[in-house]
Design a protein around this motif. Sequence first.
Motif, PDB file in Angstrom:
ATOM      1  N   SER A   2     110.384 -58.219  -4.758  1.00  0.00           N
ATOM      2  CA  SER A   2     110.494 -58.019  -3.314  1.00  0.00           C
ATOM      3  C   SER A   2     110.222 -56.559  -2.958  1.00  0.00           C
ATOM      4  CB  SER A   2     111.895 -58.416  -2.837  1.00  0.00           C
ATOM      5  OG  SER A   2     112.834 -57.428  -3.198  1.00  0.00           O
ATOM      6  N   LEU A   3     109.969 -56.329  -1.679  1.00  0.00           N
ATOM      7  CA  LEU A   3     109.695 -54.968  -1.213  1.00  0.00           C
ATOM      8  C   LEU A   3     110.890 -54.049  -1.433  1.00  0.00           C
ATOM      9  CD1 LEU A   3     107.738 -55.572   2.110  1.00  0.00           C
ATOM     10  CD2 LEU A   3     106.925 -54.365   0.102  1.00  0.00           C
ATOM     11  N   ILE A   4     112.091 -54.565  -1.222  1.00  0.00           N
ATOM     12  CA  ILE A   4     113.294 -53.744  -1.413  1.00  0.00           C
ATOM     13  C   ILE A   4     113.435 -53.359  -2.880  1.00  0.00           C
ATOM     14  CG2 ILE A   4     115.818 -53.768  -1.311  1.00  0.00           C
ATOM     15  CD1 ILE A   4     115.616 -55.208   1.331  1.00  0.00           C
ATOM     16  N   GLU A   5     113.196 -54.308  -3.781  1.00  0.00           N
ATOM     17  CA  GLU A   5     113.256 -54.006  -5.217  1.00  0.00           C
ATOM     18  C   GLU A   5     112.188 -52.987  -5.601  1.00  0.00           C
ATOM     19  OE1 GLU A   5     112.731 -57.911  -6.784  1.00  0.00           O
ATOM     20  OE2 GLU A   5     114.870 -58.410  -6.671  1.00  0.00           O
ATOM     21  N   GLN A   6     110.993 -53.153  -5.028  1.00  0.00           N
ATOM     22  CA  GLN A   6     109.894 -52.223  -5.302  1.00  0.00           C
ATOM     23  C   GLN A   6     110.256 -50.812  -4.831  1.00  0.00           C
ATOM     24  OE1 GLN A   6     106.908 -53.052  -6.863  1.00  0.00           O
ATOM     25  NE2 GLN A   6     106.570 -50.869  -6.905  1.00  0.00           N
ATOM     26  N   LEU A   7     110.834 -50.715  -3.643  1.00  0.00           N
ATOM     27  CA  LEU A   7     111.253 -49.407  -3.118  1.00  0.00           C
ATOM     28  C   LEU A   7     112.303 -48.770  -4.030  1.00  0.00           C
ATOM     29  CD1 LEU A   7     111.459 -50.249   0.680  1.00  0.00           C
ATOM     30  CD2 LEU A   7     110.054 -48.450  -0.323  1.00  0.00           C
ATOM     31  N   GLN A   8     113.251 -49.578  -4.476  1.00  0.00           N
ATOM     32  CA  GLN A   8     114.317 -49.080  -5.361  1.00  0.00           C
ATOM     33  C   GLN A   8     113.722 -48.551  -6.670  1.00  0.00           C
ATOM     34  OE1 GLN A   8     117.594 -48.926  -4.607  1.00  0.00           O
ATOM     35  NE2 GLN A   8     118.082 -48.014  -6.568  1.00  0.00           N
ATOM     36  N   LEU A  50     108.997 -55.919   5.985  1.00  0.00           N
ATOM     37  CA  LEU A  50     107.616 -55.534   6.271  1.00  0.00           C
ATOM     38  C   LEU A  50     107.491 -54.988   7.696  1.00  0.00           C
ATOM     39  CD1 LEU A  50     104.676 -55.395   5.298  1.00  0.00           C
ATOM     40  CD2 LEU A  50     104.390 -57.729   6.125  1.00  0.00           C
ATOM     41  N   ASP A  51     108.203 -55.602   8.647  1.00  0.00           N
ATOM     42  CA  ASP A  51     108.200 -55.109  10.031  1.00  0.00           C
ATOM     43  C   ASP A  51     108.722 -53.682  10.110  1.00  0.00           C
ATOM     44  OD1 ASP A  51     107.135 -57.413  11.132  1.00  0.00           O
ATOM     45  OD2 ASP A  51     109.095 -58.266  11.672  1.00  0.00           O
ATOM     46  N   VAL A  52     109.775 -53.390   9.369  1.00  0.00           N
ATOM     47  CA  VAL A  52     110.351 -52.038   9.363  1.00  0.00           C
ATOM     48  C   VAL A  52     109.327 -51.046   8.808  1.00  0.00           C
ATOM     49  CG1 VAL A  52     112.146 -50.566   8.359  1.00  0.00           C
ATOM     50  CG2 VAL A  52     112.738 -52.838   9.211  1.00  0.00           C
ATOM     51  N   ILE A  53     108.677 -51.418   7.710  1.00  0.00           N
ATOM     52  CA  ILE A  53     107.673 -50.525   7.114  1.00  0.00           C
ATOM     53  C   ILE A  53     106.506 -50.330   8.078  1.00  0.00           C
ATOM     54  CG2 ILE A  53     106.022 -50.260   5.211  1.00  0.00           C
ATOM     55  CD1 ILE A  53     108.098 -51.717   3.424  1.00  0.00           C
ATOM     56  N   LEU A  54     106.076 -51.399   8.735  1.00  0.00           N
ATOM     57  CA  LEU A  54     104.991 -51.287   9.718  1.00  0.00           C
ATOM     58  C   LEU A  54     105.381 -50.360  10.870  1.00  0.00           C
ATOM     59  CD1 LEU A  54     103.764 -54.987   9.866  1.00  0.00           C
ATOM     60  CD2 LEU A  54     102.432 -53.006   9.131  1.00  0.00           C
ATOM     61  N   ARG A  55     106.618 -50.448  11.302  1.00  0.00           N
ATOM     62  CA  ARG A  55     107.106 -49.573  12.375  1.00  0.00           C
ATOM     63  C   ARG A  55     107.064 -48.109  11.929  1.00  0.00           C
ATOM     64  NH1 ARG A  55     111.398 -52.489  13.861  1.00  0.00           N
ATOM     65  NH2 ARG A  55     112.748 -51.543  12.304  1.00  0.00           N
ATOM     66  N   ALA A  84     100.561 -42.202   3.407  1.00  0.00           N
ATOM     67  CA  ALA A  84      99.947 -42.732   2.185  1.00  0.00           C
ATOM     68  C   ALA A  84     100.982 -43.482   1.340  1.00  0.00           C
ATOM     69  CB  ALA A  84      99.311 -41.608   1.379  1.00  0.00           C
ATOM     70  N   VAL A  85     102.184 -42.928   1.250  1.00  0.00           N
ATOM     71  CA  VAL A  85     103.246 -43.590   0.486  1.00  0.00           C
ATOM     72  C   VAL A  85     103.612 -44.908   1.156  1.00  0.00           C
ATOM     73  CG1 VAL A  85     105.662 -43.424  -0.250  1.00  0.00           C
ATOM     74  CG2 VAL A  85     104.167 -41.442  -0.457  1.00  0.00           C
ATOM     75  N   LEU A  86     103.791 -44.895   2.463  1.00  0.00           N
ATOM     76  CA  LEU A  86     104.182 -46.110   3.182  1.00  0.00           C
ATOM     77  C   LEU A  86     103.110 -47.191   3.096  1.00  0.00           C
ATOM     78  CD1 LEU A  86     105.754 -44.529   6.391  1.00  0.00           C
ATOM     79  CD2 LEU A  86     106.969 -45.708   4.547  1.00  0.00           C
ATOM     80  N   GLU A  87     101.848 -46.796   3.196  1.00  0.00           N
ATOM     81  CA  GLU A  87     100.766 -47.778   3.155  1.00  0.00           C
ATOM     82  C   GLU A  87     100.671 -48.477   1.805  1.00  0.00           C
ATOM     83  OE1 GLU A  87      97.427 -45.454   4.547  1.00  0.00           O
ATOM     84  OE2 GLU A  87      97.641 -46.277   6.579  1.00  0.00           O
ATOM     85  N   SER A  88     101.188 -47.848   0.762  1.00  0.00           N
ATOM     86  CA  SER A  88     101.143 -48.489  -0.554  1.00  0.00           C
ATOM     87  C   SER A  88     102.037 -49.732  -0.613  1.00  0.00           C
ATOM     88  CB  SER A  88     101.537 -47.493  -1.644  1.00  0.00           C
ATOM     89  OG  SER A  88     102.909 -47.173  -1.553  1.00  0.00           O
ATOM     90  N   TYR A  89     102.948 -49.883   0.353  1.00  0.00           N
ATOM     91  CA  TYR A  89     103.832 -51.055   0.390  1.00  0.00           C
ATOM     92  C   TYR A  89     103.316 -52.154   1.308  1.00  0.00           C
ATOM     93  CZ  TYR A  89     106.942 -47.959  -2.043  1.00  0.00           C
ATOM     94  OH  TYR A  89     107.465 -47.105  -2.971  1.00  0.00           O
ATOM     95  N   LEU A  90     102.231 -51.885   2.006  1.00  0.00           N
ATOM     96  CA  LEU A  90     101.654 -52.892   2.895  1.00  0.00           C
ATOM     97  C   LEU A  90     100.725 -53.814   2.121  1.00  0.00           C
ATOM     98  CD1 LEU A  90     100.732 -50.716   6.009  1.00  0.00           C
ATOM     99  CD2 LEU A  90     102.765 -52.114   5.656  1.00  0.00           C
ATOM    100  N   PRO A  91     100.541 -55.038   2.629  1.00  0.00           N
ATOM    101  CA  PRO A  91      99.578 -55.933   1.976  1.00  0.00           C
ATOM    102  C   PRO A  91      98.158 -55.371   2.099  1.00  0.00           C
ATOM    103  CG  PRO A  91     100.740 -57.043   3.790  1.00  0.00           C
ATOM    104  CD  PRO A  91     101.210 -55.653   3.751  1.00  0.00           C
ATOM    105  N   LYS A  92      97.250 -55.883   1.294  1.00  0.00           N
ATOM    106  CA  LYS A  92      95.857 -55.438   1.320  1.00  0.00           C
ATOM    107  C   LYS A  92      95.307 -55.599   2.734  1.00  0.00           C
ATOM    108  CE  LYS A  92      91.347 -56.561  -0.606  1.00  0.00           C
ATOM    109  NZ  LYS A  92      90.741 -57.126   0.602  1.00  0.00           N
ATOM    110  N   LYS A 130      99.357 -60.070  10.374  1.00  0.00           N
ATOM    111  CA  LYS A 130     100.539 -59.218  10.323  1.00  0.00           C
ATOM    112  C   LYS A 130     100.559 -58.347   9.060  1.00  0.00           C
ATOM    113  CE  LYS A 130     105.504 -59.434  10.628  1.00  0.00           C
ATOM    114  NZ  LYS A 130     106.652 -60.295  10.781  1.00  0.00           N
ATOM    115  N   GLY A 131     100.567 -57.041   9.293  1.00  0.00           N
ATOM    116  CA  GLY A 131     100.619 -56.103   8.182  1.00  0.00           C
ATOM    117  C   GLY A 131      99.281 -55.837   7.517  1.00  0.00           C
ATOM    118  N   ARG A 132      98.267 -56.625   7.866  1.00  0.00           N
ATOM    119  CA  ARG A 132      96.972 -56.465   7.218  1.00  0.00           C
ATOM    120  C   ARG A 132      95.929 -55.851   8.130  1.00  0.00           C
ATOM    121  NH1 ARG A 132      95.041 -61.711   4.693  1.00  0.00           N
ATOM    122  NH2 ARG A 132      95.327 -62.469   6.799  1.00  0.00           N
ATOM    123  N   ALA A 133      96.289 -55.639   9.407  1.00  0.00           N
ATOM    124  CA  ALA A 133      95.362 -55.007  10.345  1.00  0.00           C
ATOM    125  C   ALA A 133      96.167 -54.379  11.480  1.00  0.00           C
ATOM    126  CB  ALA A 133      94.376 -56.026  10.895  1.00  0.00           C
TER     127      ALA A 133
END
Length: 147
Positions: A2-8, A50-55, A84-92, A130-133
Amino acid sequence: MSLIEQLQQDMKSALKNKEKEKLATIRLVRAAIKRAEIDNQGPLSEDQVLDVILREVKQRREAIQEYEKANRQDLVEKEKAQLAVLESYLPKQLTEEELEQLLRETIEELGVTSKKEIGKVMKTVMPKVKGRADGKVVNQLAQKLLN
């Protein structure tokens, strides 16, 4: 994972590798997620994270524009590093061609013929991308196609 696990996990590696900027950015996003969890009164789903990261990404992009207007290159560089760091957590991200194809299909599917109906198109397309554009890019391309 998950994104939270990845961030941790990334936070731990940034700590070990002494990557100050990456660590600070991850801490900021984790704090934003924590605030959202408190507001939500419970854990967030993957989509909500994902919404939080997009924000946060959107805030960085807006800050970059404002700092460029103010001619503050030092702050522009800092925000770009965080972005750049934040975008690494977004989908392609979708390419312009893929996005255009999706918009054409949606416009055809809905039978939209004028710019006045762009709201229908945006309402249908945005959940799909969502999150991809970026919403601004989607809107500009939709307007171009409806001309």
